[in-house]
Design an enzyme around this catalytic site. Structure first.
Site, PDB file in Angstrom:
ATOM      1  N   TYR A  51       0.845  -1.184   0.000  1.00  0.00           N
ATOM      2  CA  TYR A  51       0.000   0.000   0.000  1.00  0.00           C
ATOM      3  C   TYR A  51       0.882   1.237   0.000  1.00  0.00           C
ATOM      4  O   TYR A  51       1.861   1.323   0.757  1.00  0.00           O
ATOM      5  CB  TYR A  51      -0.900   0.011   1.239  1.00  0.00           C
ATOM      6  CG  TYR A  51      -1.734   1.261   1.376  1.00  0.00           C
ATOM      7  CD1 TYR A  51      -2.677   1.597   0.396  1.00  0.00           C
ATOM      8  CD2 TYR A  51      -1.579   2.115   2.461  1.00  0.00           C
ATOM      9  CE1 TYR A  51      -3.443   2.743   0.515  1.00  0.00           C
ATOM     10  CE2 TYR A  51      -2.352   3.262   2.587  1.00  0.00           C
ATOM     11  CZ  TYR A  51      -3.285   3.567   1.610  1.00  0.00           C
ATOM     12  OH  TYR A  51      -4.043   4.703   1.714  1.00  0.00           O
ATOM     13  N   ASP A  65      -0.250  16.095   5.034  1.00  0.00           N
ATOM     14  CA  ASP A  65      -1.149  15.376   4.135  1.00  0.00           C
ATOM     15  C   ASP A  65      -2.449  16.156   3.974  1.00  0.00           C
ATOM     16  O   ASP A  65      -3.465  15.857   4.595  1.00  0.00           O
ATOM     17  CB  ASP A  65      -1.425  13.985   4.714  1.00  0.00           C
ATOM     18  CG  ASP A  65      -2.334  13.139   3.826  1.00  0.00           C
ATOM     19  OD1 ASP A  65      -2.364  13.387   2.601  1.00  0.00           O
ATOM     20  OD2 ASP A  65      -3.016  12.241   4.360  1.00  0.00           O
ATOM     21  N   ASP A  92      -3.064   5.378  -2.687  1.00  0.00           N
ATOM     22  CA  ASP A  92      -3.957   6.411  -2.168  1.00  0.00           C
ATOM     23  C   ASP A  92      -4.113   7.489  -3.238  1.00  0.00           C
ATOM     24  O   ASP A  92      -3.153   8.197  -3.558  1.00  0.00           O
ATOM     25  CB  ASP A  92      -3.349   6.973  -0.888  1.00  0.00           C
ATOM     26  CG  ASP A  92      -4.205   8.029  -0.214  1.00  0.00           C
ATOM     27  OD1 ASP A  92      -5.210   8.464  -0.802  1.00  0.00           O
ATOM     28  OD2 ASP A  92      -3.851   8.422   0.906  1.00  0.00           O
ATOM     29  N   ASP A  94      -6.218  10.061  -2.960  1.00  0.00           N
ATOM     30  CA  ASP A  94      -6.823  11.245  -2.343  1.00  0.00           C
ATOM     31  C   ASP A  94      -8.214  11.502  -2.939  1.00  0.00           C
ATOM     32  O   ASP A  94      -9.015  10.589  -3.060  1.00  0.00           O
ATOM     33  CB  ASP A  94      -5.902  12.461  -2.484  1.00  0.00           C
ATOM     34  CG  ASP A  94      -4.743  12.430  -1.496  1.00  0.00           C
ATOM     35  OD1 ASP A  94      -4.805  11.658  -0.527  1.00  0.00           O
ATOM     36  OD2 ASP A  94      -3.764  13.184  -1.690  1.00  0.00           O
ATOM     37  N   HIS A 119      -7.569   4.001  -4.314  1.00  0.00           N
ATOM     38  CA  HIS A 119      -8.801   4.378  -3.614  1.00  0.00           C
ATOM     39  C   HIS A 119      -8.994   5.885  -3.699  1.00  0.00           C
ATOM     40  O   HIS A 119      -8.047   6.671  -3.619  1.00  0.00           O
ATOM     41  CB  HIS A 119      -8.861   3.845  -2.182  1.00  0.00           C
ATOM     42  CG  HIS A 119      -7.903   4.449  -1.198  1.00  0.00           C
ATOM     43  ND1 HIS A 119      -7.996   5.747  -0.747  1.00  0.00           N
ATOM     44  CD2 HIS A 119      -6.851   3.914  -0.527  1.00  0.00           C
ATOM     45  CE1 HIS A 119      -7.050   5.984   0.148  1.00  0.00           C
ATOM     46  NE2 HIS A 119      -6.332   4.885   0.281  1.00  0.00           N
ATOM     47  N   GLU A 121     -11.457   9.166  -2.251  1.00  0.00           N
ATOM     48  CA  GLU A 121     -12.227   9.500  -1.057  1.00  0.00           C
ATOM     49  C   GLU A 121     -13.202  10.631  -1.312  1.00  0.00           C
ATOM     50  O   GLU A 121     -13.024  11.428  -2.239  1.00  0.00           O
ATOM     51  CB  GLU A 121     -11.285   9.866   0.086  1.00  0.00           C
ATOM     52  CG  GLU A 121     -10.450  11.094  -0.173  1.00  0.00           C
ATOM     53  CD  GLU A 121      -9.293  11.221   0.802  1.00  0.00           C
ATOM     54  OE1 GLU A 121      -9.299  12.175   1.606  1.00  0.00           O
ATOM     55  OE2 GLU A 121      -8.380  10.368   0.767  1.00  0.00           O
ATOM     56  N   CYS A 129      -6.362  13.730   6.965  1.00  0.00           N
ATOM     57  CA  CYS A 129      -6.303  12.333   7.379  1.00  0.00           C
ATOM     58  C   CYS A 129      -7.669  11.925   7.893  1.00  0.00           C
ATOM     59  O   CYS A 129      -8.344  12.692   8.602  1.00  0.00           O
ATOM     60  CB  CYS A 129      -5.253  12.155   8.471  1.00  0.00           C
ATOM     61  SG  CYS A 129      -5.340  10.569   9.326  1.00  0.00           S
ATOM     62  N   ARG A 162     -13.552   5.173  -1.050  1.00  0.00           N
ATOM     63  CA  ARG A 162     -13.455   5.406   0.399  1.00  0.00           C
ATOM     64  C   ARG A 162     -14.518   6.411   0.810  1.00  0.00           C
ATOM     65  O   ARG A 162     -14.709   7.430   0.145  1.00  0.00           O
ATOM     66  CB  ARG A 162     -12.064   5.934   0.732  1.00  0.00           C
ATOM     67  CG  ARG A 162     -11.943   6.535   2.125  1.00  0.00           C
ATOM     68  CD  ARG A 162     -10.531   6.992   2.400  1.00  0.00           C
ATOM     69  NE  ARG A 162     -10.513   8.147   3.298  1.00  0.00           N
ATOM     70  CZ  ARG A 162      -9.411   8.722   3.765  1.00  0.00           C
ATOM     71  NH1 ARG A 162      -8.225   8.257   3.409  1.00  0.00           N
ATOM     72  NH2 ARG A 162      -9.486   9.777   4.567  1.00  0.00           N
ATOM     73  N   GLU A 192     -13.803   4.532   6.208  1.00  0.00           N
ATOM     74  CA  GLU A 192     -12.678   5.072   6.964  1.00  0.00           C
ATOM     75  C   GLU A 192     -13.083   5.507   8.374  1.00  0.00           C
ATOM     76  O   GLU A 192     -14.208   5.956   8.617  1.00  0.00           O
ATOM     77  CB  GLU A 192     -12.078   6.262   6.198  1.00  0.00           C
ATOM     78  CG  GLU A 192     -11.017   7.045   6.940  1.00  0.00           C
ATOM     79  CD  GLU A 192      -9.751   6.256   7.277  1.00  0.00           C
ATOM     80  OE1 GLU A 192      -9.880   5.119   7.782  1.00  0.00           O
ATOM     81  OE2 GLU A 192      -8.646   6.796   7.075  1.00  0.00           O
ATOM     82  N   ASN A 220      -8.601  -0.059   7.656  1.00  0.00           N
ATOM     83  CA  ASN A 220      -7.390   0.737   7.864  1.00  0.00           C
ATOM     84  C   ASN A 220      -6.943   0.585   9.310  1.00  0.00           C
ATOM     85  O   ASN A 220      -7.636   1.005  10.233  1.00  0.00           O
ATOM     86  CB  ASN A 220      -7.680   2.207   7.561  1.00  0.00           C
ATOM     87  CG  ASN A 220      -6.475   3.106   7.783  1.00  0.00           C
ATOM     88  OD1 ASN A 220      -5.366   2.637   7.982  1.00  0.00           O
ATOM     89  ND2 ASN A 220      -6.707   4.412   7.751  1.00  0.00           N
TER      90      ASN A 220
END
Length: 311
Positions: A51, A65, A92, A94, A119, A121, A129, A162, A192, A220
């Site tokens: 990952y 992040d 990821d 985003d 993924h 989101e 986060c 996500r 998440e 996660n």
């Protein structure tokens, strides 16, 4: 074999290999690997997939992040991990770096770089986060449009949607979004920041009971967040087919570097921590140095020093 000749690189597209791993009865364990070396060490430990976390990428760059990095910066990280390991890599993505066309560009770029899965989101920028407070949620139908765009653009990339909605919209809201994303073309769902065994179990049970009996779910297991510590086996028993440890390797590496730098300042050198270092021989074994050298007969095989020289 070295990636530059690719003699043992799999011919099957990475996304198909990732999907095939999910057909096995055991949960797919995906440790976070934020660079090629981390990927190689995880592969050496026996992991079959990896990952790439946005948080781990940004911390390696010395920035937070918050959705600041670009598609090309992420592709740089993907390429080095895919080349080094040839393992299926979940990335990821985003919020997709924009709207529908940006998402489609991201999908093609990630595929070309060697990614197996991504993924997306449903937050708004600046994203956070998933385990922090005050996340701003995107309209569910706007997110569904991004999922549909990703599905349309992909050749083999496995698409995971996500949702961060559990914290602000409750379980009903998170489930409603997940079902919309599945109907829009997502292959799997990542709920998440669930914060109890009961929440993980409820999400898994309800989404399957509400018309998606074969859906694949991602858990996660990040440290210092809202999720208590669960093992891979425990997540499997709760109904999950994938688990990530996104920043664990980077946290350990950062702590070790912090201690090293402090020791150099205090002791005037690295001698106090030599016993905790990867040796030169161990490093060259992991990166397969001699196999690269053997490709060019003009190179003389390196003779590796085996001990520290004494004064």
């Amino acid at each position: 074999m070295p990636y530059v000749i690719g003699a043992d690189n799999p011919e099957e597209p990475a996304g198909h290999r990732f999907a095939r791993l999910l057909e096995r009865p055991q949960i797919l364990q995906l440790p976070g690997a934020h660079n090629g070396m981390a990927g190689l060490l995880a592969k050496k430990a026996g992991f079959e997939g990896l990952y790439l976390s946005g948080a781990a990428m940004t911390l390696s760059m010395g920035i937070p992040d918050l959705g600041m990095i670009t598609v090309d910066e992420v592709a740089f990280h993907i390429r080095q991990i895919a080349r080094a390991t040839a393992l299926p890599l979940l990335v990821d993505g985003d919020t997709g770096y924009g709207e529908a066309l940006n998402v489609m560009h991201m999908v093609r770029t990630f595929e070309d770089a060697g990614a197996a899965a991504v993924h997306l989101e449903d937050q708004l920028l600046p994203k956070k986060c998933g385990h922090l407070n005050d996340k701003k949620m995107a309209d569910a139908h706007d997110m569904a449009a991004k999922v549909a765009a990703a599905r349309k653009a992909r050749r083999h990339l496995y698409i995971i949607a996500r949702t961060d909605a559990a914290a602000s919209e409750g379980m009903d809201g998170a489930l409603a979004r997940a079902k919309l994303y599945l109907d829009s073309g997502a292959d799997a769902i990542f709920p998440e920041a669930l914060n109890s065994r009961e929440m993980f179990t409820e999400f898994s049970r309800r989404i399957r009971a509400e018309g998606y009996p074969d859906v694949k779910l991602l858990a996660n297991m990040t440290e210092f967040g809202r999720t208590p510590f669960f093992t891979a086996q425990e997540f499997q028993e709760m109904g999950y087919q994938m688990v990530i440890w996104p920043v664990s390797a980077a946290r350990v590496a950062n702590k070790a570097m912090e201690e090293l730098f402090q020791s150099i300042r205090e002791n005037g050198g690295t001698h106090k921590l030599v016993d905790r270092m990867q040796t030169r021989a161990e490093l060259y074994d992991v990166i397969n140095l001699h196999a690269y050298e053997a490709l060019d007969s003009s190179l003389i095989q390196t003779i590796i020093p085996t001990a520290m020289p004494q004064r």
